[in-house]
Design an enzyme around this catalytic site. Structure first.
Site, short mmCIF file in Angstrom:
data_model
loop_
_atom_site.label_atom_id
_atom_site.label_comp_id
_atom_site.label_asym_id
_atom_site.label_seq_id
_atom_site.Cartn_x
_atom_site.Cartn_y
_atom_site.Cartn_z
N ARG A 1 0.67 -1.20 0.00
CA ARG A 1 -0.12 0.05 0.02
C ARG A 1 0.90 1.32 0.06
O ARG A 1 1.86 1.29 0.76
CB ARG A 1 -1.01 0.05 1.12
N SER B 1 -8.11 12.58 1.78
CA SER B 1 -7.71 11.14 2.55
C SER B 1 -7.83 11.48 3.87
O SER B 1 -6.91 12.48 4.45
CB SER B 1 -6.36 10.41 2.05
N GLN C 1 -6.62 9.58 6.46
CA GLN C 1 -5.45 8.94 7.08
C GLN C 1 -4.34 9.99 7.10
O GLN C 1 -3.62 10.18 7.95
CB GLN C 1 -5.12 7.63 6.53
N ASP D 1 -15.64 3.28 2.25
CA ASP D 1 -15.79 1.91 2.77
C ASP D 1 -16.87 1.36 2.25
O ASP D 1 -17.11 0.20 2.58
CB ASP D 1 -15.38 1.79 4.18
N LYS E 1 -6.98 -0.28 -1.64
CA LYS E 1 -7.34 -0.53 -0.35
C LYS E 1 -6.90 -2.10 -0.07
O LYS E 1 -5.98 -2.36 -0.66
CB LYS E 1 -8.94 -0.54 -0.21
N ARG F 1 -14.00 -6.20 3.66
CA ARG F 1 -15.21 -5.50 3.21
C ARG F 1 -15.91 -6.83 1.98
O ARG F 1 -16.93 -6.45 1.84
CB ARG F 1 -15.15 -4.27 2.74
C1 S3P Z 1 -9.67 5.53 7.33
C2 S3P Z 1 -9.95 6.49 6.16
C3 S3P Z 1 -10.20 5.76 4.75
C4 S3P Z 1 -10.67 4.59 4.70
C5 S3P Z 1 -10.22 3.71 5.89
C6 S3P Z 1 -10.28 4.17 7.37
C7 S3P Z 1 -9.49 6.11 8.72
O1 S3P Z 1 -8.80 5.87 4.09
O2 S3P Z 1 -10.65 3.88 3.71
O3 S3P Z 1 -10.84 2.31 5.92
O4 S3P Z 1 -9.90 5.70 9.76
O5 S3P Z 1 -8.94 7.44 8.44
P1 S3P Z 1 -8.21 7.16 3.62
O6 S3P Z 1 -8.19 8.27 4.41
O7 S3P Z 1 -6.83 6.67 2.80
O8 S3P Z 1 -9.27 7.15 2.31
#
Ligand code: S3P
Length: 430
Positions: free
Chosen positions: A118, A163, A165, A312, A339, A386
């Site tokens: 990833r 994003s 994250q 998700d 993902k 998922r």
């Molecule tokens: C998440 C953010 C999403 C999501 C992941 C959990 C998080 O990813 O797909 O399952 O907890 O911040 P991205 O922020 O990379 O889109």
């Protein structure tokens, strides 16, 4: 790699409770680890991803007491140096830890074979502009972080893709940077980090898809209560929505507006959903969701603006359209390719295994109109929780038993899935 055998559904449970929100659970453990004092967390998600965060944070020297009902994290001091920090299969664990540890801890972040594929440059690059020494292995894990004496400096950064994250990693680094850090996003994404930082006394402001944080210390939240995971609730909602003469309620589900775009999409498709008794606890809204069954669906499409807040749930929404025999188009969702699996290919493959007519596009999917679904005897998850959950949703809605291959991954987000699903829909387990 175990096989999950779900029998055909026989009944509907009255009220369904899903596990604690996975995204909020990761943040609760990590933010508590850096806050002054002890945070007592209730309702933590007990899946493998959050267990990876607990293990990682413990390996950084943080005291975590785990009892059945509560997890108590005493924060403050993270190790200055350690060896390999194992993030398992969890992208959220790795990306948020990169921000939390940047400049502060010399270590290597690593994970399983799926996590090693990833992309991590999206976090390493902006952290590098903040002055952090972070090296990826050609853009992917393992990640080497080296503690620096110079400290971090705040930046003003526009995310190339929305994003949560990446945004969260930069905000966590911003807590210890000199000057303010601003993260701008092309579209809104889940704001759990911002809400929890504010609840712990962080100096954070949000406006128009931009978040600004000033450096500062966090203070533990005495009692942090995590709501049920909307991303887990959605599978149950679909089975109920597509079953004639049924109706069921889900208790204590997180309804943070930046997480529930799928709820609006389902309503646009004609599903009747009522949210009742909404309350705000630990700075996150939660409600009971009631779904009526048996409604005829309408076609729908979603684009980039909806994608970040339903990312998700997209495999499940595609399944809903296919079950309802209506058209559904998803665009602006290239992120799904990176993902836990390539979720565009995996979703298209799963729906085709059920007889659905689907086109997979570079940045999305088209589910074609028409009722043609029939459950196959056996499907595989491709190691993606998922996809496994979507397979169960399709089979149970069609009234069929199914064998789900490589089903262990479901425990990534949903530890007691088989028992909860079987209790909700009377599917025998064998
Ligand atoms: C998440 C953010 C999403 C999501 C992941 C959990 C998080 O990813 O797909 O399952 O907890 O911040 P991205 O922020 O990379 O889109």
């Amino acid at each position: 790699m175990s096989v999950l055998r779900l029998g055909a559904p026989t009944a509907f449970g009255e009220s369904i409770r899903v596990p604690g929100d996975k995204s909020i659970s990761h943040r609760a453990v990590m933010l508590a680890a850096t806050a002054r004092g002890t945070t007592t967390i209730r309702g933590l998600n007990r899946g493998e991803d959050v267990a990876a965060t607990i293990g990682a944070v413990r390996s950084l020297g943080v005291a975590i007491e785990d009892s059945v009902e509560t997890v108590r994290v005493t924060g403050g001091s993270l190790a200055r140096e350690t060896g390999v920090v194992d993030c398992g299969n969890s992208g959220t664990t790795m990306r948020l830890l990169m921000g939390l540890l940047a400049g502060r801890t010399t270590c290597t972040l690593d994970g399983d074979a799926s996590l090693r594929r990833r992309p991590m440059d999206r976090v390493a690059k902006p952290l590098g502009s903040m002055g952090a020494a972070i090296e990826t292995s050609s853009g992917t894990p393992p990640i080497r972080i080296t503690r620096g004496d110079a400290g971090l400096r705040g930046i003003d950064y526009l995310l190339p893709v929305a994003s949560a994250q990446v945004k969260s990693a930069l905000l966590l680094a911003g807590l210890r940077a000199e000057g303010a850090t601003t993260v701008r996003s092309p579209h809104a994404s889940r704001d759990h980090t911002e809400r929890m930082l504010a609840a712990m006394g962080g100096r954070i402001e949000s406006a128009h898809d931009a978040v600004r944080i000033e450096p500062g210390e966090l203070t533990a939240i005495e009692n942090l209560v995590i709501p049920g995971d909307f991303s887990a609730a959605v599978y149950f909602m679909i089975v109920v929505a597509m079953s004639v003469h049924s109706g069921a309620g889900l208790v204590d589900v997180g309804v943070n507006p930046t997480r529930i775009a799928a709820l609006d999409v389902m309503r646009r498709m004609g599903v009747q959903i009522a949210a009742r008794d909404e309350v705000d606890i630990s700075n996150e809204p939660r409600a009971r969701l009631f779904v009526n069954g048996g409604t005829a669906l309408r076609s729908a499409h979603i684009g980039a603006a909806d994608v970040a807040n339903s990312i998700d749930e997209i495999p499940a929404l595609c399944a809903l359209a296919a079950l309802g025999g209506v058209g559904f188009e998803v665009r602006g969702a290239r992120e799904l390719r990176v993902k836990e699996s390539d979720r565009i290919a995996a979703t298209a493959g799963l729906l085709r295994a059920f007889g659905g007519r689907v086109d997979d596009l570079e940045d999305g999917l088209i589910v074609h109109e028409g009722r043609s679904l029939r459950a196959p005897a056996r499907v595989t998850t491709l190691g993606d929780h998922r996809i496994g959950l979507t397979a169960a949703t399709l089979a149970t809605t069609l009234g069929s038993p199914i064998e789900i291959d490589d089903a262990d991954c479901i425990a990534t987000s949903f530890p007691d899935f088989a028992a909860t699903w079987s209790a909700a829909f009377g599917c025998p387990l064998n």
